[in-house]
Design an enzyme around this catalytic site. Structure first.
Site, PDB file in Angstrom:
ATOM      1  CD  GLU A 542      -3.117   1.026   0.542  1.00 39.64           C
ATOM      2  OE1 GLU A 542      -4.004   1.882   0.669  1.00 39.64           O
ATOM      3  OE2 GLU A 542      -3.235   0.046  -0.221  1.00 39.64           O
ATOM      4  CB  THR A 668     -10.632   8.399 -11.060  1.00 36.73           C
ATOM      5  OG1 THR A 668      -9.499   8.105 -10.238  1.00 36.73           O
ATOM      6  CG2 THR A 668     -11.882   8.541 -10.191  1.00 36.73           C
TER       7      THR A 668
END
Length: 683
Positions: A542, A668
């Site tokens: 992440e 997006t």
């Protein structure tokens, strides 16, 4: 109620009066209806519209309509008013105010849009009186003058309510930040630039392998969808470990809506029809009672519904998208026009995610342009586009770059701003979470507009210059990283969200025919993919950090120094939540170059996901990408797994003509919007 969210009723009716008084619409109507004395109809329509304008000027006081803090009408509320009755009532009032039965004189006895002219000119001063064109009928010359001159006013900005007639509005954002308006030859040049490669393999054996891989990804999607349908159909998410339905996005069914276009693209017709029927039943006026995150509602729900409509042609999806967008538009009713971060549908109040403050971030105020632009196109209602573009107006008007302030570099915007003032507050510029899609939508909305929204392009180019100078940095491993920084220094940290940028940058390079930028995009892609390929699971973390070239590692821990030596970066947050950004950028490079190695990279990632994340309920997250399953799983499967992660993997192996980059722009959230929808500058 009849909600004209964010529309300025008085201005709309004034514009309608101007438009009709030009004479074109009634002239056409006159011919169609067979009126022999067409000019009589023109005169009558003029007086009716002048009455409309009079009503517009006094509507707030006469009708006691609710207004916002600027005194502008917000909407009618109370007993539902049929559209027909509204139109008939307004026209009747216009006829009364215009006193149309006396043709020559009444136009000077009301406050219409041309009151200043009517005070200066009377029949005695214009050609000595009226003109008689047909026996028994008289026409004042000014009526004719208005009709003729009005038709020549091609640059006039008109805004007409969608409930009364087709809307025409010169789109906000067409004028660039330095006043430049794109010319047709510029637009034509951009249109000639091909985005997608034309050198894809013709090898039959390789094509067969690609088809098998596409089917394998498709089956993986079906595995997750079957679990969602069985245990959580209509819920926002499913916990893939416990099989429990989860309410995370107001209970409207985020996964259901977000997955629609992926299901359609994969040719799962039965699943699509079942999902469509479920979507039909959603009532966006009701939810779980929690405030809606406006940004997420837009990209997941509104974007998903628009894309589903464009792919299937089912207008129910467009109706649902419009219904939800009208609700979310209320969040833009602030002192600046910058939206609240959170909006409570039940109470009609806004807030910040952190509470009652007026804080919001760059991505969550600047990522409406794409969806709202397309919605304005499809509905012929400019309200959505205007609301989204208003954010740019406020940011540019209230912030000037000054050294020593949060906003110090042109085009590099701090993360946080106050929606009450429109001013930036804090947060070093970066391309990660909280900022990412703001920059992404600058170039993508420009492309979706047919290259007409010049301001978007200008802002993109300005930002790109500063990104190259202050955000991109070589690491000790000589790879090119995306960091956090401005003119006061750089912090060598990054996250998986930034990994969208290589793909978007590659897309921009093809749209602008800029090979130098494509080279930079490729360097960034190699760095992004390395965060996946260097892990034994083929899955990346992440968050990660790096050591800038030439910097000392004395501030790093022993384990961080060891990981930099091994991987070129160190893992800050080692978990993985099935995020798509690296896959997305690799997909773009495959479609743009036709190079099969990029498709192979995605196949390796897919193998890692199957080996480490697959469970009975779909695909779970990993707690540590360095050790895979034995490090533990996370019971989280967000809707973007269906809308982005699986979509980009599938399209990397489907035939290149499926959702071609020359035909579509991805939002997006991975929702494809058609580039072929024409736009001439008005809605």
């Amino acid at each position: 109620r009849w909600r004209q969210s964010t529309s300025l009723l008085g201005q709309e009716l004034d514009s309608l009066a101007d438009f009709c008084s030009f004479g074109l619409a009634p002239a056409v109507l006159g011919f169609a209806c067979g009126f022999q004395k067409m000019l009589d109809l023109i005169v009558l329509t003029y007086f009716v519209c002048c009455g409309l304008a009079r009503l517009a000027r006094f509507n707030a006081t006469v009708a006691s309509l609710p207004t916002d803090q600027h005194g502008k009408v917000k909407y009618f509320e109370g007993t539902p008013i049929p559209t027909t009755l509204v139109i008939v009532g307004v026209l009747a009032y216009g006829v009364y105010c215009g006193k149309f039965w006396r043709f020559a004189n009444p136009m000077f006895q009301h406050e219409g849009p041309f009151a200043s002219f009517s005070q200066a000119f009377t029949p005695e001063y214009v050609w000595g009186g009226e003109i008689s064109i047909f026996p028994g009928y008289e026409l004042h010359p000014l009526v004719l003058m208005y009709g003729v001159s009005g038709t020549l006013m091609i640059s006039r900005r008109l805004r007409i309510p969608k409930l009364l007639c087709a809307a025409k509005h010169i789109a906000d954002g067409i004028e660039g930040i330095k006043g430049h308006i794109p010319r047709q030859r510029e637009i034509s040049r951009y249109m000639q630039h091909q985005v997608q490669a034309n050198n894809f393999t013709s090898n039959k054996a390789l094509q067969s392998i690609r088809a098998q891989r596409a089917e394998d990804v498709r089956k993986g999607f079906q595995h997750a969808w079957r679990a969602y349908k069985k245990y959580a159909f209509g819920a926002d998410e499913i916990n893939p470990l416990t099989l429990e339905p989860l309410t995370t996005r107001n209970g409207w069914g985020a996964t259901l809506v977000d997955a629609l276009d992926t299901i359609h693209i994969m040719g799962l017709h039965d699943e699509f029809e079942e999902a469509a029927e479920k979507v039909r039943q959603i009532d966006f006026e009701k939810n779980d009672g929690a405030p809606s995150k406006v940004f997420e509602t837009n990209i997941r729900y509104i974007g998903g519904l628009i894309s589903a409509f464009e792919l299937s042609g089912n207008r129910m999806f467009l109706k649902q998208a419009t219904s939800l967008a009208d609700i979310m538009l209320e969040a833009f009713d602030t002192s600046t026009g910058i939206p609240w971060q959170m909006w409570n549908v039940q109470t009609g109040t806004g807030s910040s995610e952190a509470g009652p403050s007026t804080l919001n971030n760059l991505a969550e105020v600047g990522s409406y342009q794409l969806e709202f632009f397309r919605l304005s196109q499809l509905t012929h209602d400019p309200s959505y586009h205007k609301a989204a573009q208003r954010v740019f107006d406020v940011i540019l008007d209230n912030n000037e770059p000054h050294k020593g302030t949060p906003y110090s570099v042109p085009g590099l915007y701090p993360v946080f701003l106050d929606i009450k003032t429109g001013k930036f507050i804090s947060g070093k510029p970066n391309l990660g979470g909280g900022s990412d899609s703001f920059y992404e939508y600058l170039i993508k909305t420009w492309a979706l507009s047919g290259f007409r929204l010049q301001r978007n392009l200008d802002l993109w180019l300005e930002s790109l210059r500063s990104i190259k100078k202050y955000i991109l940095s070589r690491g000790s491993d000589q790879r090119l990283y995306m960091a956090v920084g401005d003119d006061e220094g750089l912090d060598p940290i990054s996250d998986t969200f930034t990994c969208f940028f290589p793909g978007t940058l590659a897309l921009a390079s093809r749209l602008l025919n800029d090979n130098e930028t494509l080279g930079i995009a490729h360097d960034l892609l190699m760095t992004s993919y390395n965060t996946f390929s260097s892990m034994p699971t083929h899955i990346g973390p992440e968050n990660f950090g790096f050591l800038s070239e030439g910097d000392s590692d004395s501030d790093l821990s022993k384990s961080q120094r060891a990981e930099i030596k091994k991987y070129g970066f160190y893992l800050d947050h080692p978990y993985y939540l099935m995020r798509p950004e690296v896959i997305e950028s690799v997909f773009y490079f495959y479609r743009i170059t036709g190079d099969e190695r990029y498709a192979d990279w995605i196949w390796q990632i897919w193998q890692g996901i199957k080996d480490n994340c697959a469970v009975d309920g779909g695909y779970a997250g990993l707690r540590d990408v360095r050790i895979g399953r034995r490090g533990g799983l996370i019971g989280k499967q967000e809707s973007f797994v269906f809308s982005e992660t699986f979509k980009y993997m599938y399209l990397a192996f489907a035939t290149p003509d499926v959702i071609s980059l020359d035909d579509y722009i991805f939002s997006t959230e991975g929702h494809p919007f058609k580039r072929s929808t024409s736009f001439n500058g008005t809605f």
